[in-house]
Enzyme design. Structure first.
Site, PDB file in Angstrom:
ATOM      1  N   LYS A  52       9.757  25.077  23.418  1.00 62.59           N
ATOM      2  CA  LYS A  52       9.576  26.481  23.816  1.00 62.59           C
ATOM      3  C   LYS A  52       8.140  26.922  23.550  1.00 62.59           C
ATOM      4  O   LYS A  52       7.523  27.593  24.388  1.00 62.59           O
ATOM      5  CB  LYS A  52      10.579  27.384  23.077  1.00 62.59           C
ATOM      6  N   GLN A  96      16.384  30.819  17.038  1.00 62.64           N
ATOM      7  CA  GLN A  96      17.020  29.574  17.483  1.00 62.64           C
ATOM      8  C   GLN A  96      18.379  29.400  16.793  1.00 62.64           C
ATOM      9  O   GLN A  96      18.494  29.552  15.585  1.00 62.64           O
ATOM     10  CB  GLN A  96      16.095  28.375  17.178  1.00 62.64           C
ATOM     11  N   ASP A 119      16.647  36.044  24.990  1.00 61.20           N
ATOM     12  CA  ASP A 119      17.754  35.088  25.140  1.00 61.20           C
ATOM     13  C   ASP A 119      18.969  35.732  25.831  1.00 61.20           C
ATOM     14  O   ASP A 119      19.878  35.033  26.269  1.00 61.20           O
ATOM     15  CB  ASP A 119      18.213  34.598  23.760  1.00 61.20           C
TER      16      ASP A 119
HETATM   17  N1  GUN Z   1      20.670  27.020  20.764  1.00 61.38           N
HETATM   18  C1  GUN Z   1      21.146  26.341  21.825  1.00 61.38           C
HETATM   19  N2  GUN Z   1      20.772  26.935  22.978  1.00 61.38           N
HETATM   20  C2  GUN Z   1      20.049  28.017  22.624  1.00 61.38           C
HETATM   21  C3  GUN Z   1      19.369  29.023  23.382  1.00 61.38           C
HETATM   22  O1  GUN Z   1      19.375  29.078  24.618  1.00 61.38           O
HETATM   23  N3  GUN Z   1      18.726  29.963  22.646  1.00 61.38           N
HETATM   24  C4  GUN Z   1      18.706  29.948  21.291  1.00 61.38           C
HETATM   25  N4  GUN Z   1      18.052  30.923  20.659  1.00 61.38           N
HETATM   26  N5  GUN Z   1      19.320  29.038  20.575  1.00 61.38           N
HETATM   27  C5  GUN Z   1      19.978  28.074  21.238  1.00 61.38           C
END
Ligand code: GUN
Length: 278
Positions: A52, A96, A119
């Site tokens: 990311k 996350q 998100d």
């Molecule tokens: N863990 C697994 N997929 C995601 C996601 O799309 N966003 C976040 N913040 N954590 C995750």
């Protein structure tokens, strides 16, 4: 011939579009900033977070990185989120998942300002999606809609079946397909006679987290199959929730693993960060 949907190519197109948008904003003196928070050192999460941050650098979004110790308390995490919510130079906040067991995930997601929830996990954004109002949308299902549209696959009037009902993928996926005027059915672990339902699908989205669960007996001839799973098989190769070799010959179009849905999640995160929640 089965169309293999190229998520790598489509995600790259989206990142180029985002990059152009970010450059146009920069020309007006506007810098987009994403705060990325990771608690603990889950190796898979570390890889995702790193990807990311790399994507941010690529498209020109400033990223602030918060790598917090496993022992971080819920209060400390909430305090950081509170501070980032207040900061005018921070546009997006991403925590996350999964979080360590001593932290209440729902409580944390609720603390992120809905205006900065790139998100799309905050109940306000989930609610807005379900009633058709603007808001941030969860990146993986939003990416699947982009994959379908950019591959020339119509959703309107189609029988859409979503296998899996997670908050991150299955439920928002169902809402998005509905928003695109699909006829949507959601199957889950308690569904009776799953195959009878999945065999009706024109578009089948599989997000159950079980390696190679779906074989040709689940799929109607000519269906479009979207595979959200990502696993390692016995030979340590990446595989999805769908048995690609067996299913692909029966499909009009299918996503591979890797290189299908996977790359779309981060591309859509970048799009959310650049564009806001219109
Ligand atoms: N863990 C697994 N997929 C995601 C996601 O799309 N966003 C976040 N913040 N954590 C995750």
């Amino acid at each position: 011939m089965t169309q293999i949907i190229d998520g790598k190519k489509i995600s790259q197109e989206i990142k180029e579009e985002v990059k152009a948008k970010v450059e146009a904003l920069q020309a007006k003196g506007i810098v987009r900033t994403l705060a990325v928070i990771q608690v603990g050192n889950d190796p898979a999460s570390a890889v995702y977070v790193n990807n990311k941050k790399k994507a941010c650098a690529y498209v020109g979004i400033r990223s602030l990185s918060y790598e917090l110790a496993e022992e971080t308390t819920q209060e400390e995490l909430l305090a950081l989120i509170g501070e980032l919510n207040q900061r005018e130079d921070v546009d997006g906040i991403l925590v996350q998942l999964p979080l360590p067991k001593h932290i209440d995930e729902d409580r944390v997601l609720l603390a992120i300002s809905p205006e900065k929830d790139v998100d799309g996990f905050h109940p306000m954004n989930v609610g807005n999606l379900s009633i058709g109002r603007p808001g941030y949308v969860s990146c993986t299902p939003a990416g699947i809609i982009e994959l379908l549209k950019r591959s020339g696959i119509a959703i309107e009037g189609k029988e859409c079946v979503v296998l899996g009902r997670s908050n991150i993928v299955g439920k928002p996926m169902a809402m998005l397909l509905l928003r695109e005027n699909g006829t949507v059915t959601v199957c889950h672990s308690r569904t009776k006679d799953v195959k009878e339902i999945t065999r009706r699908a024109d578009i089948l989205v599989v997000a159950v987290g079980k390696p190679m669960l779906v074989d040709e007996t689940y799929v109607k001839e000519g269906a479009v199959v979207i595979d959200v799973g990502i696993h390692r098989d016995a030979a340590n190769r990446l595989c999805g929730d769908v048995n690609f070799e067996r299913v692909a010959p029966h499909c009009t179009a299918i996503t591979p693993v890797p290189g299908g849905v996977g790359p779309m999640t981060i591309a859509m995160l970048m799009k959310n960060c650049a564009e806001g929640c219109r």
